[in-house]
Enzyme design. Sequence first.
Site: not given
Length: 595
Positions: A63-65, A226, A410-411, A572
Amino acid sequence: MVYAAKKFINNPNDVVTEFIEGLVETYPGLQYLDGFPEVKVVLRADVSAEKYDKVAVISGGGSGHEPAHAGYVGEGMLTAAICGDVFASPPVDSILAGIRAVTGRQGCLLIVKNYTGDRLNFGLAAEQAKSEGYKVETVIVGEDCALPPPRGITGRRGLAGTVLVHKVAGAAAAAGLSLEIVAAEAKCASEMVGTMGVALSVCTLPGQVTSDRLGPEKMELGLGIHGEPGAAVVDVQPVDVVVSHVLQQILSPETNYVPITRGNRVVLMVNGLGGTPLMELMIAAGKAVPKLQLEFGLAVDRVYTGFFMTSLDMAGFSISIMKSDQSILDRLDAPTKAPNWPVGTDGNRPPAKIPVPIPTSRSTKSAESQSRPQELSQQGRILEAAIQAAATVIISLKDSLNEWDGKVGDGDCGSTMYRGATAILEDMKHYYPLNDAAETVNEIGASIRRAMGGTSGIIYNLLCKAAYAELKANAKSEVTPKHWSEALKSSIASVSKYGGATAGYRTMLDALIPASQALEEKLSAGEDPISAFILSAEAATTGAESTIQMQAQAGRSSYVSAEILATVPDPGAMAAAGWYSAAARAVKEQYESSS
């Protein structure tokens, strides 16, 4: 003092759910699946799997788009949209729930943007759905023209041009065509479109601090949706210059991103990234059309200007160019009730939400069988301590992981891992059969799949699934250090098989592969198992720290320049080394206290 960006939100963790609630109240033709908080699926209110006689078209992602992807659900476009957390791929269970809710006998097409997490999650969901008897086809869209190929194993990113593919596929499905033909049209459309974005600012995730990566007089070319670093940071230029650069990048015969040549017909999309006024988007569109006609010799058949696939509040825009012919135009012009292409409602208001469908073959465990035993064996106590220590370390690393990931991704690495760790600690109180190592590993995978999402979630789920299979098959009674070594090796092989990465790709495997090799080597040499475990943890830490010297070949970091990568290790890998080392120390302490 540093403050989080001001937003009209409640809890940052609830923004996606609350967005969906507002969406279905605004557009009566939409519903959402209700029942489990991690399942966030928007679907057509007039479609049910039992009665639907056309191909279902399903897409989604982080989401966010918005308005992508839920804003394109409606007759003539998407049948369902799967919504992940902000900038995080939706989990497999959400995708499966969407497939089961809307897919009838004609099958479904999954349209997936080319990001590792989306490919993995949608891919695993597709395979599971096929095993349940559904007909499923998948089309991957990668149309980013900002960065020169090759990009390691990752490939070109999926951007706003994906929305054009949604429209083509949705119209083909509405026309009653077969799954094979709908998939073929979508794939053809995906190969005819190219996109590039530019930005004056990066986006701000809900509840987080606004990045100051771009100064007041700078702009970024090729910035990802992102917030990933783009191809170059340059001085702010007039929009005329910017548009010319973007068009040249997309249409350059040297790069050959799209098969568009002088004399072709095209469709133009000017897409706002969230924080750009419509006035500026219209100016860009007004400059792009004559340039396409006069400088590139193209006939512009359609122009779409507005907000199609945003990046939260990013100030910027992208341009997409698709080669067109009459068949493409017929699909783009076909009627649709999808709210954002364009808004279409008929006033009927069915219930806003319906239950999540449960697969008929799914077995249910009784509360008694899910409860952990009252008395733990020595192995159970050691496993409990190791899990507790590993999850606690990940929780403590949240901010550091986010900071590193903010520079190369993307933090949200720390936030994603934090969700998984807290879910593991909570579920361990009730559901983990700690005396059974294999089943406990399987339950950890279930916790991660439910809570994490994104690329990390699916990768850790794969790790747990492979380890569970290895332990279940070979550890018939007590699990030995040799069994754990083989389980770790199987997990790494599984992630490498499905994700494509291996040693040196700047991923979590650069921590786990050295750990596995050291553990196997020390055990084979007759080393004390506890010492072998500690030494393998040291190898994991060394491997993770060495990623600062590597050029990424997988994941979002593969889009980032070597100069930026050289400033931080892979988040990661550092997370993997952190939980592995914490588990090793906990095992050592348990053995020492019991001896």
